[in-house]
Structure formats: structure tokens, C-alpha cells
Design a protein around this motif. Structure first.
Motif, short mmCIF file in Angstrom:
data_model
loop_
_atom_site.label_atom_id
_atom_site.label_comp_id
_atom_site.label_asym_id
_atom_site.label_seq_id
_atom_site.Cartn_x
_atom_site.Cartn_y
_atom_site.Cartn_z
N GLY A 157 0.76 -1.25 0.00
CA GLY A 157 0.00 0.00 0.00
C GLY A 157 0.78 1.29 0.00
N PHE A 158 2.12 1.22 -0.03
CA PHE A 158 2.90 2.45 -0.05
C PHE A 158 2.73 3.19 -1.37
CE2 PHE A 158 5.20 0.55 3.48
CZ PHE A 158 5.45 1.64 4.29
N GLU A 159 2.77 4.50 -1.27
CA GLU A 159 2.71 5.38 -2.44
C GLU A 159 3.95 6.28 -2.41
OE1 GLU A 159 -0.18 8.95 -4.13
OE2 GLU A 159 -0.90 7.64 -2.52
N VAL A 160 4.69 6.31 -3.52
CA VAL A 160 5.87 7.17 -3.60
C VAL A 160 5.40 8.62 -3.65
CG1 VAL A 160 7.90 7.81 -4.96
CG2 VAL A 160 7.25 5.40 -4.74
N THR A 175 4.79 6.81 1.58
CA THR A 175 3.94 6.73 2.75
C THR A 175 2.84 5.70 2.52
OG1 THR A 175 2.47 8.49 1.98
CG2 THR A 175 4.35 9.16 3.38
N CYS A 176 2.32 5.19 3.63
CA CYS A 176 1.22 4.24 3.61
C CYS A 176 0.33 4.51 4.81
CB CYS A 176 1.75 2.81 3.64
SG CYS A 176 0.45 1.54 3.57
N THR A 177 -0.90 4.88 4.56
CA THR A 177 -1.86 5.08 5.64
C THR A 177 -2.45 3.72 6.04
OG1 THR A 177 -3.76 5.35 4.17
CG2 THR A 177 -2.50 7.36 4.74
N ARG A 178 -3.12 3.72 7.17
CA ARG A 178 -3.81 2.50 7.62
C ARG A 178 -4.80 2.03 6.55
NH1 ARG A 178 -4.26 0.97 12.89
NH2 ARG A 178 -3.54 3.04 13.51
N ASP A 179 -5.57 2.97 5.97
CA ASP A 179 -6.55 2.60 4.94
C ASP A 179 -5.87 2.03 3.70
OD1 ASP A 179 -8.66 3.34 6.56
OD2 ASP A 179 -8.95 5.29 5.60
N GLN A 180 -4.75 2.60 3.28
CA GLN A 180 -4.03 2.07 2.12
C GLN A 180 -3.52 0.65 2.40
OE1 GLN A 180 -1.37 5.51 1.90
NE2 GLN A 180 -1.94 5.76 -0.26
N PHE A 181 -3.02 0.44 3.61
CA PHE A 181 -2.54 -0.89 3.98
C PHE A 181 -3.69 -1.90 3.98
CE2 PHE A 181 -1.62 -3.97 7.47
CZ PHE A 181 -0.66 -4.70 6.81
N LEU A 182 -4.81 -1.55 4.58
CA LEU A 182 -5.96 -2.46 4.62
C LEU A 182 -6.48 -2.75 3.22
CD1 LEU A 182 -7.80 -1.11 7.78
CD2 LEU A 182 -6.46 -3.22 7.57
N ALA A 183 -6.52 -1.74 2.36
CA ALA A 183 -6.97 -1.95 0.97
C ALA A 183 -6.03 -2.91 0.26
CB ALA A 183 -7.06 -0.62 0.24
#
Length: 189
Positions: A157-160, A175-183
Motif C-alpha cells: 500500500g505504499f505510495e511514492v 507513505t502508507c496510511t492505515r486505509d491504504q494498507f488495509l486496501a
């Protein structure tokens, strides 16, 4: 050794857990990992045992940086560092927000790799970090040349966000938010 602080079970690979590094006891193991040719991006290739122990003792004494040994089915198999990006690594480069946590990880070099192991390690690390309700976003700054870790980071889920120049490397600030990780976890199930 100290007890694990976090444990999860991967359906295919078994139990993963993390415990704090004990610099004096773990230095020989850590030295064998961080000086291995596969760990070139850790920038410790020329360090002797005393230098590795000193570096991890420095982290253990630092209120903004700590390190953990990762265990796979009870055997040491990876390393994770957690840091506050407002005070370490990215201070003055990244506009840290409340809830940002910096992270580095290293899967131990092995002659018998397991399919999916490094992704399971990174998933464990992310689950541990997000297990803390105060963590809102994980921040990393891998070397721009480390293509293998960029693919793994994307998979969880990380985004450059930017390419940044650090004293020892050009890095992809991601960065990776909790929502990005869960998705991203939904994409792997």
C-alpha cells in the motif's frame, strides 16, 4: 531473550513475531545480516562486530529510534527499525504529521528462500506498526536503486511521494496510511 511484543500467523508460512533488539546479545547475528552482500542498502558492509553493537546500542538509548528482531516460527529471521521521522532520518526533509512512524526492515539473508516470505515479513511489520492506534501513517525512504523493496512497498500500500536526497542516498520518500494498507491486504486475499 525478551518476550515478543507482537505476533501474527500467516496462513501459508506460520508464526511471525517481533521482540526488541538486545544489542550485546544480538550483535553477532545482526552483524552477519547487515554486512552480508544482500544487505548492501543498509550501508554497513564494512562494519566490524563492535561497530554493529555500538550502532544498535545507540538506537536502544535513543527515544526516537528502536530496533526489533523478527522471528519466523521462533527463529530469528528479520530486522525492523522504527523511528520518529520528525526527529530522525527525515527531519527537515519530510513534513512529518502527527501519527507518522518511520520504518526500515531487512529479511535475513538465506540460502533457502521461501516463496512469499519477504512480503509476509513486511506485512508483519506493518501490522505491528498499525497495531498502535496512534500510528496513522508509515513513512519509508528506501534507496532509489532498491527495486525489490519498491515492489514490496507497493504491494502493501505504499505510495511514492517524492525523490529526496539524503546524506547517504537518493531515496523514494513513500507513505502508507492505515486505509491504504488495509486496501492492499484485500488485494492479497
Amino acid at each position: 531473550m525478551t518476550a515478543p511484543l507482537f505476533t501474527r500467523t500467516d496462513p501459508a508460512l506460520g508464526e511471525f513475531s517481533l521482540r526488541p533488539v538486545v544489542p550485546s546479545a544480538d550483535a553477532p547475528l545482526l552483524h552477519s545480516w547487515v554486512t552480508h552482500p544482500k544487505a548492501v542498502f543498509w550501508l554497513m558492509q564494512g562494519h566490524d562486530l563492535a561497530a554493529v553493537e555500538k550502532e544498535f546500542a545507540r538506537m536502544a538509548a535513543d527515544p526516537f529510534h528502536d530496533a526489533f528482531i523478527g522471528l519466523h516460527n521462533g527463529t530469528p529471521a528479520f530486522l525492523m527499525e522504527r523511528y520518529d521521522p520528525a526527529h530522525r532520518e527525515l527531519a527537515g526533509i519530510h513534513a512529518a504529521e502527527p501519527g507518522d512512524v518511520g520504518m526500515h526492515f531487512l529479511a535475513a539473508p538465506t540460502d533457502t528462500p521461501l516463496h512469499g516470505f519477504t512480503l509476509a515479513v513486511l506485512t508483519t511489520v506493518m501490522e505491528m506498526l498499525f497495531d498502535d492506534p496512534a500510528t496513522r501513517r508509515v513513512v519509508v525512504e528506501p534507496d532509489a536503486r532498491n527495486t525489490a523493496v519498491h515492489a514490496l512497498n507497493k504491494a502493501v500500500g505504499f505510495e511514492v511521494r517524492d525523490t529526496v536526497s539524503l546524506p547517504s542516498k537518493d531515496a523514494y520518500l513513500s507513505t502508507c496510511t492505515r486505509d491504504q494498507f488495509l486496501a492492499a491486504q484485500g488485494d492479497h486475499r
